[in-house]
Write a protein that holds these residues in place. Structure first.
Motif, PDB file in Angstrom:
ATOM      1  N   ASP A 124      11.383  84.470  -1.627  1.00 16.25           N
ATOM      2  CA  ASP A 124      10.094  84.898  -2.184  1.00 16.25           C
ATOM      3  C   ASP A 124       9.254  83.693  -2.604  1.00 16.25           C
ATOM      4  OD1 ASP A 124      10.718  87.518  -1.759  1.00 16.25           O
ATOM      5  OD2 ASP A 124      10.948  88.046  -3.871  1.00 16.25           O
ATOM      6  N   ARG A 125       9.907  82.711  -3.256  1.00 14.08           N
ATOM      7  CA  ARG A 125       9.169  81.518  -3.672  1.00 14.08           C
ATOM      8  C   ARG A 125       8.672  80.724  -2.467  1.00 14.08           C
ATOM      9  NH1 ARG A 125      13.095  81.562  -7.768  1.00 14.08           N
ATOM     10  NH2 ARG A 125      14.439  80.136  -6.627  1.00 14.08           N
ATOM     11  N   TRP A 130       3.982  78.881   1.041  1.00 12.36           N
ATOM     12  CA  TRP A 130       3.504  78.610   2.392  1.00 12.36           C
ATOM     13  C   TRP A 130       2.004  78.821   2.444  1.00 12.36           C
ATOM     14  CZ3 TRP A 130       1.007  81.432   6.219  1.00 12.36           C
ATOM     15  CH2 TRP A 130       0.942  80.809   7.458  1.00 12.36           C
ATOM     16  N   LEU A 131       1.299  77.846   2.975  1.00 13.01           N
ATOM     17  CA  LEU A 131      -0.152  77.948   3.106  1.00 13.01           C
ATOM     18  C   LEU A 131      -0.516  78.008   4.582  1.00 13.01           C
ATOM     19  CD1 LEU A 131      -1.227  75.315   0.466  1.00 13.01           C
ATOM     20  CD2 LEU A 131      -1.260  77.805   0.238  1.00 13.01           C
ATOM     21  N   PRO A 132      -1.473  78.820   4.947  1.00 14.58           N
ATOM     22  CA  PRO A 132      -1.894  78.865   6.342  1.00 14.58           C
ATOM     23  C   PRO A 132      -2.571  77.547   6.736  1.00 14.58           C
ATOM     24  CG  PRO A 132      -3.356  80.195   5.000  1.00 14.58           C
ATOM     25  CD  PRO A 132      -2.236  79.745   4.114  1.00 14.58           C
ATOM     26  N   PRO A 133      -2.644  77.273   8.042  1.00 18.30           N
ATOM     27  CA  PRO A 133      -3.306  76.035   8.463  1.00 18.30           C
ATOM     28  C   PRO A 133      -4.747  76.002   7.966  1.00 18.30           C
ATOM     29  CG  PRO A 133      -2.371  77.205  10.336  1.00 18.30           C
ATOM     30  CD  PRO A 133      -2.159  78.053   9.138  1.00 18.30           C
ATOM     31  N   SER A 134      -5.233  74.802   7.705  1.00 19.00           N
ATOM     32  CA  SER A 134      -6.593  74.698   7.176  1.00 19.00           C
ATOM     33  C   SER A 134      -7.613  75.057   8.254  1.00 19.00           C
ATOM     34  CB  SER A 134      -6.855  73.297   6.650  1.00 19.00           C
ATOM     35  OG  SER A 134      -6.817  72.377   7.722  1.00 19.00           O
ATOM     36  N   VAL A 135      -8.761  75.457   7.806  1.00 18.24           N
ATOM     37  CA  VAL A 135      -9.812  75.908   8.707  1.00 18.24           C
ATOM     38  C   VAL A 135     -10.345  74.743   9.538  1.00 18.24           C
ATOM     39  CG1 VAL A 135     -12.099  76.972   8.774  1.00 18.24           C
ATOM     40  CG2 VAL A 135     -10.398  77.753   7.130  1.00 18.24           C
ATOM     41  N   GLU A 136     -10.287  73.515   8.994  1.00  9.58           N
ATOM     42  CA  GLU A 136     -10.830  72.360   9.706  1.00  9.58           C
ATOM     43  C   GLU A 136     -10.155  72.142  11.049  1.00  9.58           C
ATOM     44  OE1 GLU A 136      -9.656  71.804   6.366  1.00  9.58           O
ATOM     45  OE2 GLU A 136     -11.629  72.387   5.661  1.00  9.58           O
ATOM     46  N   GLU A 137      -8.905  72.517  11.187  1.00  5.96           N
ATOM     47  CA  GLU A 137      -8.194  72.315  12.443  1.00  5.96           C
ATOM     48  C   GLU A 137      -8.789  73.139  13.574  1.00  5.96           C
ATOM     49  OE1 GLU A 137      -4.036  72.970  12.083  1.00  5.96           O
ATOM     50  OE2 GLU A 137      -3.886  71.853  10.214  1.00  5.96           O
TER      51      GLU A 137
END
Length: 142
Positions: A124-125, A130-137
């Motif tokens: 769960d932690r 986890w962060l989604p890929p950044s929009v800049e990519e």
């Protein structure tokens, strides 16, 4: 497929024996074979049985994997409840203070159960960090 789903959800408890209609003895609650605590064995929505806690808890106190709800099913063409089934909470996450029924594994004192719950908390932690890929990519280079 139901057996695989039951293994994933740990819904492998044996069903309660049907009481004899002529027997008037008190039916004692079942106990966990590993720790001896009182459990509630409930059928699932896919015809398997799961051992649940006897008391509800807040969703934030229970790992995602072990959250269940009990749903009452009415008789066909009626409003009278005739069955109760356990449904695993998934899809839409409950609010942190919503009440859920934890699987018995959460409160079982057996070392193997404690290890499973710790593993579920770690998962769960990890899921929260986890962060989604950044929009800049994904921006167009024009």
């Amino acid at each position: 497929m139901a057996n695989d789903l039951a293994e994933i959800n740990e819904a492998t408890a044996p069903p309660r024996p049907e009481p004899d209609p002529d027997d008037v003895k008190w039916i004692e609650p079942e106990g966990c074979p590993k720790c001896g605590m009182e459990v509630r064995t409930v059928p699932t929505n896919y015809d398997r049985w799961v051992s649940l806690s006897t008391a509800p808890a807040r969703a934030k106190e229970v790992p995602r994997r072990y959250r269940w709800r009990i749903v009452t099913k009415p008789a066909r063409h009626s409003t009278y409840p005739v069955a109760r089934i356990a449904v695993r909470v998934s899809g839409l996450e409950p609010m942190p203070d919503d009440m859920v029924i934890p699987a018995h594994t959460v409160e079982c004192q057996h070392p193997a159960a404690r290890a499973k719950v710790e593993e579920a908390w770690r998962a769960d932690r990890a899921r929260q960090t986890w962060l989604p890929p950044s929009v800049e990519e994904y921006e167009d280079d024009e």
